[in-house]
Design a protein around this motif. Structure first.
Motif, short mmCIF file in Angstrom:
data_model
loop_
_atom_site.label_atom_id
_atom_site.label_comp_id
_atom_site.label_asym_id
_atom_site.label_seq_id
_atom_site.Cartn_x
_atom_site.Cartn_y
_atom_site.Cartn_z
N ALA A 259 -8.93 -8.21 12.36
CA ALA A 259 -8.81 -7.28 13.48
C ALA A 259 -10.12 -6.56 13.70
O ALA A 259 -10.95 -6.43 12.78
CB ALA A 259 -7.70 -6.27 13.23
N ARG B 175 -6.35 -7.46 8.51
CA ARG B 175 -5.13 -6.76 8.97
C ARG B 175 -3.96 -7.67 8.66
O ARG B 175 -3.71 -8.64 9.39
CB ARG B 175 -5.22 -6.44 10.46
CG ARG B 175 -3.99 -5.68 11.00
CD ARG B 175 -4.25 -5.23 12.42
NE ARG B 175 -3.08 -4.66 13.05
CZ ARG B 175 -2.67 -3.41 12.90
NH1 ARG B 175 -3.32 -2.61 12.09
NH2 ARG B 175 -1.60 -2.97 13.53
N ASN C 119 -4.20 -11.46 9.23
CA ASN C 119 -5.10 -11.72 10.34
C ASN C 119 -6.42 -10.98 10.14
O ASN C 119 -6.66 -10.34 9.12
CB ASN C 119 -4.46 -11.29 11.66
CG ASN C 119 -3.19 -12.04 11.94
OD1 ASN C 119 -3.08 -13.21 11.63
ND2 ASN C 119 -2.21 -11.37 12.52
N THR D 251 -6.01 -7.23 16.90
CA THR D 251 -6.05 -8.51 16.20
C THR D 251 -6.80 -9.51 17.07
O THR D 251 -6.48 -9.69 18.24
CB THR D 251 -4.63 -9.02 15.92
OG1 THR D 251 -3.95 -8.06 15.11
CG2 THR D 251 -4.67 -10.35 15.20
N CYS D 252 -7.80 -10.16 16.47
CA CYS D 252 -8.62 -11.06 17.29
C CYS D 252 -8.61 -12.50 16.81
O CYS D 252 -9.09 -13.38 17.51
CB CYS D 252 -10.06 -10.56 17.37
SG CYS D 252 -10.92 -10.40 15.79
#
Length: 369
Positions: free
Chosen positions: A139, A134, A137, A154-155
């Motif tokens: 996600a 994403r 990032n 988003t992790c």
């Protein structure tokens, strides 16, 4: 349990995160009048035997490789990844995408591309989730298969793993930290409070392989640095272990969906740890691959197998084995439905089903009982 081992372990080199954007939700809906099987066994009793899953509704075989299949406990939905562009009408792309197959109707639903880890279905089969890029990032993309909502969370800026329980409220995220830290933190969503509980994996520089029970109350994970397996309980928020005992290297396979059994490998053997008694039963000379949601049926390959190999399902109560396939094949966690009735696997071998002429890796479903 939904998600562990291969599931949630990031596949490197498949796509550059900074160069790709993901279509959050590209769905090919079920045709008008098609049933959505939300419970039961694929809408009826399936005949014992093997069938190919990675095909279009009219039976056209996939024109490219498919992989990373898993099945719901009820045996009504299968999720997998594929580079094929002929599994749903109008698909003209050539990128890897996620497909959910309704076994009752034979219809595939297509979702956004570039999965960075095997896709997951919640234990109730209602929520699809997969990790993907994403922007710059990573996600977790989620789609509710009946209601229709979609979301992206988003992790991590660099690397992430995920596991999912019965629905989107029971999740675990493993966030990998890099410089200057080398440890990991697993974040477990708590539906009772709406917050997160965290578990620090002090020594880990390798994937922690989070594996969560369907109700979200137990989590198994791997401390790769110390080669230990731990079990976390939400009630006291304290990890227990290493469950394999002192001085013994272990590798986590999976926590059963009911949270009562932890499967791990150590040396040439597999062990099934009973959470209630705290004891582990050895399964000598086999490489455990997955366990069914009840913890009774163990899918395994020959010990020492490092690639595709024959697959066998063992009834841990009777000690009897059933052949899933005698051809070279691979399977991941969540490959076995409740009671060991169904097993999904992937194989490039010919002759598993008639008229397999595509020369590609396909997804197969074995119905055993």
């Amino acid at each position: 349990m939904r998600g562990s081992t291969n599931r949630g372990t990031i596949r490197r080199g498949r796509v550059a995160l900074s160069a790709v954007a993901v279509a959050v939700c590209t769905i090919t809906a079920l045709p008008h009048g098609a049933a959505s099987a939300d419970s039961g066994d694929a809408g009826g009793v399936r005949q014992t035997g093997v069938e190919r899953v990675s095909v279009a509704a009219e039976g056209t075989q996939a024109n490219d490789d498919s992989s990373d299949a898993s099945i719901t406990p009820a045996g009504h939905r299968v999720v997998f990844s594929s580079y094929a562009n002929n599994l749903t009408p109008g698909d003209t792309g050539r990128n890897e995408e996620v497909f959910v197959r309704e076994l009752a109707t034979g219809q595939n639903r297509q979702f956004g591309g570039y999965p960075l880890a095997p896709p997951m279905l919640s234990s109730d089969g209602q929520v699809l989730a997969y990790l993907g890029p994403r922007f710059n990032n990573m996600a977790l993309y989620q789609h509710h298969l009946s209601v229709g909502w979609s979301a992206a969370y988003t992790c991590s800026l660099r690397s992430c793993e995920a596991a999912m329980g019965s629905n989107d409220r029971h999740q675990a995220f493993s966030v990998t930290f890099r410089h200057p830290e080398t440890n990991q933190r697993i974040e477990v969503s708590n539906p009772d409070t709406g917050g997160l509980q965290t578990v620090d994996v002090i020594h880990n520089t390798a994937p922690s392989r989070p594996s969560i029970s369907s109700d979200g109350t137990r989590l198994a994970y791997q401390d790769g640095g110390e080669q230990d397996v731990f079990l976390w309980d939400r009630a006291d928020n304290t990890p227990a272990g290493p469950i394999e005992g002192p001085g013994k290297a272990a590798e986590l396979v999976q926590l059963s969906d009911d949270g009562n059994k932890v499967v791990y490998r150590s040396g040439p053997d597999t062990y099934v740890h009973d959470v209630a008694s705290g004891t582990a039963a050895p399964v000598p000379g086999v490489k455990g691959v997955a366990i069914d949601p009840t913890g009774r049926y163990l899918l395994h390959t020959p010990s020492g197998a490092t690639g595709p190999a024959p697959l066998t399902l063992r009834d841990l109560e009777t000690g009897t084995d059933e052949t899933v396939t005698d051809r070279p094949a691979s399977a991941g966690v969540d490959a076995v439905s409740t009671g060991g009735r169904h097993v999904v696997f992937e194989s490039a071998a010919e002759g598993i089903v008639p008229n397999d002429t595509n020369g590609k890796t396909d997804i197969f479903l074995r119905t055993l009982r």
